[in-house]
Scaffold this motif. Structure first.
Motif, short mmCIF file in Angstrom:
data_model
loop_
_atom_site.label_atom_id
_atom_site.label_comp_id
_atom_site.label_asym_id
_atom_site.label_seq_id
_atom_site.Cartn_x
_atom_site.Cartn_y
_atom_site.Cartn_z
N ILE A 46 0.81 -1.22 0.00
CA ILE A 46 0.00 0.00 0.00
C ILE A 46 0.84 1.27 0.00
N ASN A 47 2.13 1.16 0.29
CA ASN A 47 2.99 2.34 0.32
C ASN A 47 3.27 2.83 -1.10
N GLU A 48 3.45 4.11 -1.22
CA GLU A 48 3.64 4.78 -2.51
C GLU A 48 4.98 4.41 -3.15
N ILE A 49 4.97 4.28 -4.47
CA ILE A 49 6.23 4.17 -5.22
C ILE A 49 6.78 5.58 -5.37
N LYS A 50 8.02 5.78 -4.95
CA LYS A 50 8.60 7.12 -4.94
C LYS A 50 9.85 7.20 -5.82
N GLY A 51 10.24 8.44 -6.12
CA GLY A 51 11.42 8.69 -6.93
C GLY A 51 11.16 9.86 -7.87
N ASN A 52 11.94 10.92 -7.73
CA ASN A 52 11.74 12.11 -8.56
C ASN A 52 12.25 11.92 -9.98
N ASN A 53 13.04 10.88 -10.19
CA ASN A 53 13.56 10.58 -11.52
C ASN A 53 13.33 9.09 -11.81
N PRO A 54 12.07 8.68 -11.97
CA PRO A 54 11.74 7.25 -12.05
C PRO A 54 12.35 6.52 -13.24
N ASP A 55 12.74 7.25 -14.29
CA ASP A 55 13.43 6.59 -15.41
C ASP A 55 14.78 6.04 -14.97
N ILE A 56 15.31 6.63 -13.92
CA ILE A 56 16.62 6.21 -13.41
C ILE A 56 16.48 5.38 -12.14
N PHE A 57 15.63 5.83 -11.22
CA PHE A 57 15.52 5.15 -9.93
C PHE A 57 14.17 5.41 -9.29
N SER A 58 13.57 4.36 -8.76
CA SER A 58 12.36 4.49 -7.94
C SER A 58 12.43 3.45 -6.84
N TYR A 59 11.61 3.65 -5.80
CA TYR A 59 11.64 2.71 -4.68
C TYR A 59 10.28 2.63 -4.02
N GLN A 60 10.07 1.52 -3.31
CA GLN A 60 8.82 1.30 -2.58
C GLN A 60 9.08 0.41 -1.37
N PHE A 61 8.52 0.78 -0.24
CA PHE A 61 8.61 -0.01 0.98
C PHE A 61 7.37 -0.88 1.14
N SER A 62 7.56 -2.10 1.60
CA SER A 62 6.43 -2.89 2.07
C SER A 62 6.08 -2.43 3.48
N GLU A 63 5.00 -2.95 4.02
CA GLU A 63 4.71 -2.70 5.43
C GLU A 63 5.60 -3.61 6.28
N VAL A 64 5.78 -3.25 7.53
CA VAL A 64 6.55 -4.08 8.46
C VAL A 64 5.69 -5.28 8.84
N ASP A 65 6.27 -6.49 8.74
CA ASP A 65 5.49 -7.69 9.04
C ASP A 65 5.63 -8.10 10.51
N GLY A 66 5.07 -9.25 10.87
CA GLY A 66 5.07 -9.71 12.25
C GLY A 66 6.43 -10.11 12.77
N PHE A 67 7.40 -10.24 11.86
CA PHE A 67 8.77 -10.57 12.27
C PHE A 67 9.67 -9.34 12.29
N LYS A 68 9.07 -8.15 12.30
CA LYS A 68 9.80 -6.88 12.29
C LYS A 68 10.67 -6.73 11.04
N CYS A 69 10.19 -7.33 9.95
CA CYS A 69 10.91 -7.24 8.68
C CYS A 69 10.13 -6.37 7.70
N GLN A 70 10.87 -5.68 6.87
CA GLN A 70 10.29 -4.82 5.86
C GLN A 70 11.13 -4.93 4.60
N THR A 71 10.49 -5.00 3.46
CA THR A 71 11.22 -5.12 2.20
C THR A 71 11.21 -3.80 1.46
N LEU A 72 12.38 -3.42 0.96
CA LEU A 72 12.51 -2.22 0.14
C LEU A 72 12.81 -2.65 -1.29
#
Length: 250
Positions: free
Chosen positions: A181-207
C-alpha cells in the motif's frame, strides 16, 4: 553538519551523500540532444560520516558501470552506457571484468553485448548502503538491523542453486509487491524508484529498488535483535524449508 548523524552508523556526519550515487543519473550534456528533460531533479541526499562516505565512494563508479549496461534496461540507460559509462571504462579499463563478447538477437536485430563477471560483494554493499540511506531519508533515524539483498542480477550459469534461489525469492516478492500500500517514490523514475512494504510480524520490511526501469533489487530490512531471531528461528526455518529446502547443499 554538527547536529547531523550518519545514515549508517549514527556517528557525527561530515558531509552529505547522494543516494543512489549521483553518477547513476545522466548528465545533461550527454542526453540533451536525445531526451528533452533533466534526470537530476531533486536528488536525495543524506548525512554521512567520513568512514562510510570513503568506504562507499570507490564503489559508486563500479555500481554505475554494472547497472547501466544491463540488458533489459530502458533507453536512458543505453545512452548513459554509451556516454558517461564509456568514458569511465576508457579512463579505467579494469573497472569491470569482461568474460566474453557476444551478439544478442532481438526481433531480427543484432546488438553487441558483453558478458561480465560481477563482484557480488561490491554490489551487495552498494545496495545495502542505498537501502539504509533511503530508510534514513524516509524515517529520519538510523536502521540498526540487518539487511539481506536479493536480485536476479546475481544469477550466474555456474551457480544453478544460487540462481534458482534468486529467481524464486524475486518472484515471491514481486507477487507480494502488487498488494503493497505504500507509494512508489522517486523524482527521476526513469533512473531510480523505490517502494517499501509494510513491516510484518517478524519486524521485517522489504525495500524494492528499481534502476533504469529494468533492474530490480530487493533489500529485506530485518529489525529483530539476535535474541528475537533465536526465538522465531524454528518458525522461519519451517517456512524456508517449504520454499527452498530442495536447494540446500547436502
Amino acid at each position: 553538519m554538527n547536529d547531523e548523524k550518519c545514515y549508517w552508523c549514527g556517528q557525527s556526519a561530515t558531509s552529505m551523500e547522494h543516494v543512489p550515487p549521483k553518477c547513476l543519473f545522466p548528465e545533461e550534456k550527454d542526453i540533451k540532444d536525445i531526451f528533452n528533460k533533466s534526470y537530476r531533479n531533486n536528488l536525495i541526499r543524506v548525512p554521512s560520516c567520513d568512514e562510510h562516505n570513503m568506504k562507499k565512494s570507490n564503489l559508486d563508479e563500479y555500481l554505475m558501470v554494472t547497472l547501466s549496461g544491463k540488458v533489459g534496461n530502458n533507453s536512458v540507460a543505453y545512452i548513459h552506457t554509451a556516454t558517461k559509462v564509456s568514458r569511465s571504462r576508457i579512463r579505467n579499463p579494469k573497472i569491470i571484468n569482461i568474460d566474453r563478447e557476444d551478439i544478442l538477437k532481438v526481433k531480427d536485430k543484432e546488438f553487441p553485448v558483453l558478458w561480465i563477471n560481477v563482484d557480488n560483494d561490491k554490489l551487495r554493499y552498494s545496495f545495502e548502503s542505498i537501502a539504509r540511506a533511503i530508510y534514513f531519508y524516509e524515517n529520519e533515524h538510523v536502521f540498526r538491523g540487518k539487511c539481506f539483498v536479493i536480485s536476479r542480477l546475481f544469477n550466474h550459469p555456474d551457480d544453478v542453486k544460487g540462481s534458482e534461489f534468486n529467481n524464486r525469492s524475486s518472484e515471491l516478492i514481486e507477487n507480494e509487491q502488487k498488494y503493497w500500500i505504500n507509494e512508489i517514490k522517486g523524482n527521476n523514475p526513469d533512473i531510480f524508484s523505490y517502494q517499501f512494504s509494510e513491516v510484518d510480524g517478524f519486524k521485517c520490511q522489504t525495500l524494492a529498488l528499481n534502476f533504469y526501469e529494468g533492474t530490480k533489487v530487493y533489500v529485506i530490512l530485518n529489525g529483530m535483535t539476535d535474541e528475537e531471531m533465536e526465538e522465531v528461528r524454528p518458525k522461519l526455518a519451517a517456512v524456508t524449508d517449504s520454499l527452498f529446502g530442495d536447494l540446500r547443499n547436502e
